[in-house]
Design an enzyme around this catalytic site. Structure first.
Site, mmCIF file in Angstrom:
data_model
loop_
_atom_site.group_PDB
_atom_site.id
_atom_site.type_symbol
_atom_site.label_atom_id
_atom_site.label_comp_id
_atom_site.label_asym_id
_atom_site.label_seq_id
_atom_site.Cartn_x
_atom_site.Cartn_y
_atom_site.Cartn_z
ATOM 1 N N LYS A 1 0.841 -1.206 0.000
ATOM 2 C CA LYS A 1 0.000 0.000 0.000
ATOM 3 C C LYS A 1 0.873 1.253 0.000
ATOM 4 O O LYS A 1 1.959 1.267 0.570
ATOM 5 C CB LYS A 1 -0.891 0.001 1.248
ATOM 6 C CG LYS A 1 -1.842 -1.183 1.317
ATOM 7 C CD LYS A 1 -2.480 -1.311 2.685
ATOM 8 C CE LYS A 1 -1.489 -1.618 3.764
ATOM 9 N NZ LYS A 1 -2.094 -1.927 5.069
ATOM 10 N N THR B 1 -6.854 9.156 9.190
ATOM 11 C CA THR B 1 -6.533 7.926 8.459
ATOM 12 C C THR B 1 -6.330 6.760 9.426
ATOM 13 O O THR B 1 -5.659 5.787 9.097
ATOM 14 C CB THR B 1 -5.266 8.106 7.606
ATOM 15 O OG1 THR B 1 -4.209 8.532 8.477
ATOM 16 C CG2 THR B 1 -5.464 9.099 6.487
ATOM 17 N N THR C 1 -6.986 2.779 8.261
ATOM 18 C CA THR C 1 -7.163 2.631 6.803
ATOM 19 C C THR C 1 -6.742 1.231 6.336
ATOM 20 O O THR C 1 -7.412 0.621 5.497
ATOM 21 C CB THR C 1 -6.352 3.686 6.013
ATOM 22 O OG1 THR C 1 -5.020 3.685 6.521
ATOM 23 C CG2 THR C 1 -6.953 5.059 6.132
HETATM 24 N N1 LIG Z 1 -4.313 10.210 2.365
HETATM 25 C C1 LIG Z 1 -4.789 9.201 1.633
HETATM 26 N N2 LIG Z 1 -5.564 9.445 0.547
HETATM 27 C C2 LIG Z 1 -6.056 8.440 -0.212
HETATM 28 N N3 LIG Z 1 -5.815 7.139 0.055
HETATM 29 C C3 LIG Z 1 -5.040 6.829 1.114
HETATM 30 C C4 LIG Z 1 -4.498 7.829 1.968
HETATM 31 N N4 LIG Z 1 -3.791 7.223 2.975
HETATM 32 C C5 LIG Z 1 -3.907 5.907 2.759
HETATM 33 N N5 LIG Z 1 -4.647 5.651 1.641
HETATM 34 C C6 LIG Z 1 -5.028 4.342 1.119
HETATM 35 O O1 LIG Z 1 -5.527 3.598 2.234
HETATM 36 C C7 LIG Z 1 -5.125 2.231 2.152
HETATM 37 C C8 LIG Z 1 -4.294 1.889 3.389
HETATM 38 O O2 LIG Z 1 -2.992 2.374 3.180
HETATM 39 P P1 LIG Z 1 -1.931 2.735 4.289
HETATM 40 O O3 LIG Z 1 -0.614 2.758 3.594
HETATM 41 O O4 LIG Z 1 -2.381 3.966 5.003
HETATM 42 O O5 LIG Z 1 -2.076 1.495 5.256
HETATM 43 P P2 LIG Z 1 -1.658 1.316 6.749
HETATM 44 O O6 LIG Z 1 -0.514 2.200 7.095
HETATM 45 O O7 LIG Z 1 -1.504 -0.142 6.963
HETATM 46 O O8 LIG Z 1 -2.944 1.794 7.516
HETATM 47 P P3 LIG Z 1 -3.241 1.710 9.089
HETATM 48 O O9 LIG Z 1 -1.943 1.384 9.759
HETATM 49 O O10 LIG Z 1 -3.811 3.048 9.415
HETATM 50 O O11 LIG Z 1 -4.280 0.654 9.331
HETATM 51 C C9 LIG Z 1 -4.356 2.107 0.823
HETATM 52 O O12 LIG Z 1 -5.250 1.702 -0.180
HETATM 53 C C10 LIG Z 1 -3.850 3.530 0.597
HETATM 54 O O13 LIG Z 1 -3.577 3.815 -0.764
HETATM 55 C C1 LIG Z 2 -6.219 -3.103 17.276
HETATM 56 C C2 LIG Z 2 -5.498 -2.361 16.205
HETATM 57 N N1 LIG Z 2 -5.209 -2.963 15.038
HETATM 58 C C3 LIG Z 2 -4.575 -2.282 14.049
HETATM 59 C C4 LIG Z 2 -4.203 -0.968 14.210
HETATM 60 C C5 LIG Z 2 -3.453 -0.241 13.104
HETATM 61 O O1 LIG Z 2 -4.068 0.943 12.704
HETATM 62 P P1 LIG Z 2 -3.292 2.386 12.689
HETATM 63 O O2 LIG Z 2 -1.952 2.160 12.047
HETATM 64 O O3 LIG Z 2 -4.174 3.284 11.896
HETATM 65 O O4 LIG Z 2 -3.118 2.838 14.128
HETATM 66 C C6 LIG Z 2 -4.512 -0.363 15.443
HETATM 67 N N2 LIG Z 2 -4.178 0.906 15.706
HETATM 68 N N3 LIG Z 2 -5.150 -1.077 16.411
#
Ligand SMILES: Nc1ncnc2c1ncn2[C@@H]1O[C@H](COP(=O)(O)OP(=O)(O)OP(=O)(O)O)[C@@H](O)[C@H]1O
Ligand SMILES: Cc1ncc(COP(=O)(O)O)c(N)n1
Length: 271
Positions: free
Chosen positions: A175, A208, A211
């Site tokens: 991602k 976010t 996400t």
């Molecule tokens: N600012 C943004 N605008 C549009 N799409 C976004 C944005 N931030 C993340 N995404 C999308 O959201 C999804 C999750 O991506 P991200 O890289 O944020 O994952 P992550 O870090 O594992 O998320 P989290 O840790 O918050 O659960 C992907 O499809 C990414 O392209």
């Molecule tokens: C229980 C749990 N699972 C996953 C995440 C990752 O999400 P984020 O990176 O947005 O904090 C979180 N914060 N908490």
């Protein structure tokens, strides 16, 4: 009529934006019956993680048994697994039940910096869980850990996806939420043969939280309905784009996304 059913194996987020809560909301929004096996309770809100209380590995395994032997599971998604013991128990149950539609979100560190996976659990994640995955969805820092390399460009992201695919998942999605060098949020997919990208406009927002949880849950929901993996990932990208674009603006920190935005948009378009 057969009801599609999806199981999330993940941590609880008291703030409701990530973890089990985000997954169940996403399943419901996509018309899939949601079930859960909780691995840990986190004390959490939009300001961050204030506490982590892991459950014994047997608790996760027994919840999976309870669901698997009675209700049945069309797709499973894993999120926060916390320890090598929990990963081994979860991987064992997935293998024993023969579940195929397995989406692994390799959650390691929360956005605020709290560790959600112990450092010594990475090997178990790579060697026990990834071989069972239909899809694995690391963000860029997680992909760096799994692939054992730095990612500074799309070429390096492709190389990392290639290395992660060697552990056995049928599809790798790296991602692009963390790559702020572009005005697009670009996710890279690799199915063992070809690379492809899924793009959405990058939304300038602090909301976010969760996400990645929401995106991987949406993939699992679409697989539970019997959709092919490419289509599942595409729908999940649209789901998360709508959820980020229409965020709720609640909480004093990094707030949750809007899990009902995708459905509202569809209903609006149909009217
Ligand atoms: N600012 C943004 N605008 C549009 N799409 C976004 C944005 N931030 C993340 N995404 C999308 O959201 C999804 C999750 O991506 P991200 O890289 O944020 O994952 P992550 O870090 O594992 O998320 P989290 O840790 O918050 O659960 C992907 O499809 C990414 O392209
Ligand atoms: C229980 C749990 N699972 C996953 C995440 C990752 O999400 P984020 O990176 O947005 O904090 C979180 N914060 N908490």
């Amino acid at each position: 009529m057969s009801i599609p059913k999806a199981l999330t194996v993940a941590g609880s987020d008291s703030g409701g934006g990530a973890g089990i809560q985000a997954d169940i909301k996403t399943f419901q929004e996509l018309g899939v019956f949601g079930m859960s096996a909780i691995t840990a309770i986190t004390v959490q809100n939009t300001l961050g993680v204030q506490g982590v209380y892991p459950l014994p590995a047997a608790a996760a395994a027994e919840q999976m048994d309870a669901v698997g032997t009675d209700l049945g599971v069309d797709a499973v998604k894993t999120g926060m697994l916390f320890s090598a013991d929990i990963i081994e128990a979860v991987a064992g149950r997935i293998a024993d039940f023969g579940w195929r539609n397995v989406v692994v979100d390799p959650v390691m560190v929360a956005k605020g910096g709290a560790r959600l996976l112990q450092q010594d659990a990475v090997d178990a994640l790579k060697n026990k869980l990834l071989p069972l995955a239909a899809v694995v969805t690391p963000n860029i820092p997680e992909a760096e850990v799994l692939a054992g390399m730095a990612i500074r460009s799309m070429e390096e992201r492709c190389e990392a996806a290639y290395r992660i695919a060697a552990y056995g998942p049928a599809m790798v999605v790296i991602k692009g939420g963390h790559d702020e060098s572009s005005d697009k949020a670009v996710d890279l997919t690799f199915d063992g043969e070809s690379f492809s990208t899924l793009e959405g406009s990058r939304i300038d927002t602090r909301h976010t939280h969760g996400t990645g949880c929401t995106f991987s849950a949406a993939i699992a929901a679409e697989l539970a309905k019997g959709n092919p993996v490419n289509e599942a990932v595409r729908t999940a990208r649209e789901f998360i784009q709508a959820a980020i674009e229409n965020s709720l603006g609640i909480g004093g920190g990094s707030g949750p996304t809007n899990h009902w935005a995708f459905r509202s948009q569809k209903e609006g378009a149909a009217r």
